[in-house]
Motif scaffolding. Structure first.
Motif, PDB file in Angstrom:
ATOM      1  N   LYS A 225       0.830  -1.201   0.000  1.00 14.64           N
ATOM      2  CA  LYS A 225       0.000   0.000   0.000  1.00 14.64           C
ATOM      3  C   LYS A 225       0.860   1.245   0.000  1.00 14.64           C
ATOM      4  O   LYS A 225       0.547   2.245  -0.651  1.00 14.64           O
ATOM      5  CB  LYS A 225      -0.916  -0.026   1.227  1.00 14.64           C
ATOM      6  N   ARG A 228       2.139   1.503  -3.412  1.00 15.19           N
ATOM      7  CA  ARG A 228       1.102   1.480  -4.442  1.00 15.19           C
ATOM      8  C   ARG A 228       0.884   2.866  -5.047  1.00 15.19           C
ATOM      9  O   ARG A 228       1.069   3.893  -4.394  1.00 15.19           O
ATOM     10  CB  ARG A 228      -0.196   0.964  -3.809  1.00 15.19           C
ATOM     11  N   THR A 230      -0.845   6.013  -5.945  1.00 16.55           N
ATOM     12  CA  THR A 230      -1.857   6.765  -5.202  1.00 16.55           C
ATOM     13  C   THR A 230      -2.234   8.017  -5.991  1.00 16.55           C
ATOM     14  O   THR A 230      -1.359   8.734  -6.507  1.00 16.55           O
ATOM     15  CB  THR A 230      -1.334   7.180  -3.810  1.00 16.55           C
ATOM     16  N   ASP A 232      -4.783  11.484  -5.797  1.00 17.70           N
ATOM     17  CA  ASP A 232      -5.647  12.313  -4.968  1.00 17.70           C
ATOM     18  C   ASP A 232      -6.732  12.942  -5.826  1.00 17.70           C
ATOM     19  O   ASP A 232      -6.437  13.590  -6.851  1.00 17.70           O
ATOM     20  CB  ASP A 232      -4.827  13.411  -4.286  1.00 17.70           C
ATOM     21  N   GLU A 280      -4.637   3.357  -4.868  1.00 18.15           N
ATOM     22  CA  GLU A 280      -5.237   4.049  -3.727  1.00 18.15           C
ATOM     23  C   GLU A 280      -5.718   5.422  -4.200  1.00 18.15           C
ATOM     24  O   GLU A 280      -4.990   6.161  -4.875  1.00 18.15           O
ATOM     25  CB  GLU A 280      -4.219   4.227  -2.604  1.00 18.15           C
ATOM     26  N   THR A 282      -7.223   9.026  -2.687  1.00 20.87           N
ATOM     27  CA  THR A 282      -7.423   9.838  -1.497  1.00 20.87           C
ATOM     28  C   THR A 282      -8.349  10.988  -1.856  1.00 20.87           C
ATOM     29  O   THR A 282      -8.628  11.247  -3.027  1.00 20.87           O
ATOM     30  CB  THR A 282      -6.085  10.389  -0.958  1.00 20.87           C
ATOM     31  N   THR A 288      -9.419   1.798  -1.708  1.00 23.29           N
ATOM     32  CA  THR A 288      -8.566   0.950  -2.537  1.00 23.29           C
ATOM     33  C   THR A 288      -9.402   0.437  -3.701  1.00 23.29           C
ATOM     34  O   THR A 288     -10.509  -0.093  -3.502  1.00 23.29           O
ATOM     35  CB  THR A 288      -8.018  -0.243  -1.726  1.00 23.29           C
TER      36      THR A 288
END
Length: 336
Positions: A225, A228, A230, A232, A280, A282, A288
């Motif tokens: 994670k 991973r 990510t 936003d 991921e 955010t 996820t």
């Protein structure tokens, strides 16, 4: 010539006592001895010949009578004892079966639960393959599984043998005076089935190894994670927010389908499109997601919102190579 006859040897000499034709004194004494059960040979001497005839039959009569009495007593005793021994053995056999059934009812559920745990351990070992940072926990679990499997085999074999023995019908013929039943009792009592401690010991060895692998998988997941991809989703809007290049923008209000979008040059080129990849998000739509791949390639000039893929938790849209004629729609499925 006159002949003088010689006197016979059997002739009675003058003055000699005449021989009585009645029973002798020895015979009278022997008769008294017979009543006292004294062998005649003791009276006559060891060299005296055994008497024959009626006297011998008379002497045998007490012994025959005694033998008949003893034989009768033995038959009567057996007639009484054999059924008693059979009934006693039957009662003991029934008690042994009940005792074994109780032990089986206690240990069998415990063994079944332990076998289920062992199956879970094997599944954990298989599924953790490639999902740990260090293989040592998996190696220890593999060794614990082998040992637990061996020990469980011993317990399960005894349970199976006890079940088979309980189904055997012993020879219950009354003439055997319970012999077959007593053999059955010995067989049933040979199964102790006192495996509660053994099963607990197996569990105490297996559980820590399983917990160690579960922890190792959790550490691997956390690391993945961390590493991973990510993204936003910093705002909901339209072109002003997209042109700000601060991250993905929620454009659901414009498309009518849950969608986030981003210019190619602002990060669209880096967004994963390989199916199965976990990412991921955010901000908005945080969580996820599993990438399902590009599900449509649309031309802005001709496509409408009716052409958008449906049936997914979220879509990610970017213009491939900055070209509006190749707007890629990547489907995402929320995992957690």
């Amino acid at each position: 010539m006159s002949t003088t006859r010689l006197p016979s040897e059997s002739a009675t000499e003058p003055g000699a006592a005449s021989v009585s034709s009645g029973p002798s004194a020895f015979d009278a004494l022997a008769s008294d001895a017979l009543a006292a059960d004294i062998p005649a040979s003791d009276l006559r001497g060891s060299d005296a010949p055994a008497s024959a005839g009626p006297d011998a039959s008379i002497r045998r009569t007490p012994r025959l009578r005694l033998a008949l009495i003893l034989g009768t007593a033995l038959v009567v005793g057996l007639a009484i004892a054999v059924p008693v021994l059979h009934v006693t053995a039957q009662s003991s056999y029934d008690a042994a079966r009940e005792s074994l059934a109780f032990k089986q009812s206690t240990v069998e559920p415990m063994a079944a639960a332990m076998r289920s745990n062992l199956t879970d351990a094997k599944t954990l070992l298989d599924e953790s393959n490639g999902h740990v940072l260090d293989e040592n926990p998996r190696s220890q679990l593999a060794a614990a599984i082998v040992e637990a499997d061996r020990r469980m085999g011993v317990v399960e074999t005894e349970i199976a043998q006890s079940e088979a023995a309980a189904k055997v019908t012993p020879n219950t013929s009354i003439l055997l005076a319970g012999f077959g039943l007593r053999q059955g009792i010995a067989t049933l009592n040979s199964f102790k089935l006192n495996d509660a401690g053994e099963l607990a010991s197996i569990e105490s060895t297996l559980s820590p190894a399983m917990n160690a692998v579960t922890g190792a998988v959790a550490a691997w997941t956390a690391e993945q994670k961390r590493l991973r991809y990510t993204k936003d989703v910093y705002a909901a809007g339209w072109y002003p927010e997209l042109d700000a290049c601060r991250g993905s923008v929620d454009v659901t209000a414009r498309y009518g389908v849950a969608t986030i979008a981003e210019h190619w040059s602002c990060g669209g080129r880096d967004f994963p499109d390989e199916a199965g990849t976990l990412i991921e998000l955010t901000g908005l739509h945080a969580g996820t997601y599993r990438v399902e791949g590009i599900k449509a390639m649309l031309n802005q000039a001709t496509a409408t919102t009716a052409d958008l893929p449906t049936g997914y938790d979220l879509l990610y849209q970017t213009c491939q190579n900055g070209q509006s004629s190749t707007m890629s729609m990547t489907a995402l499925t929320k995992v957690s």
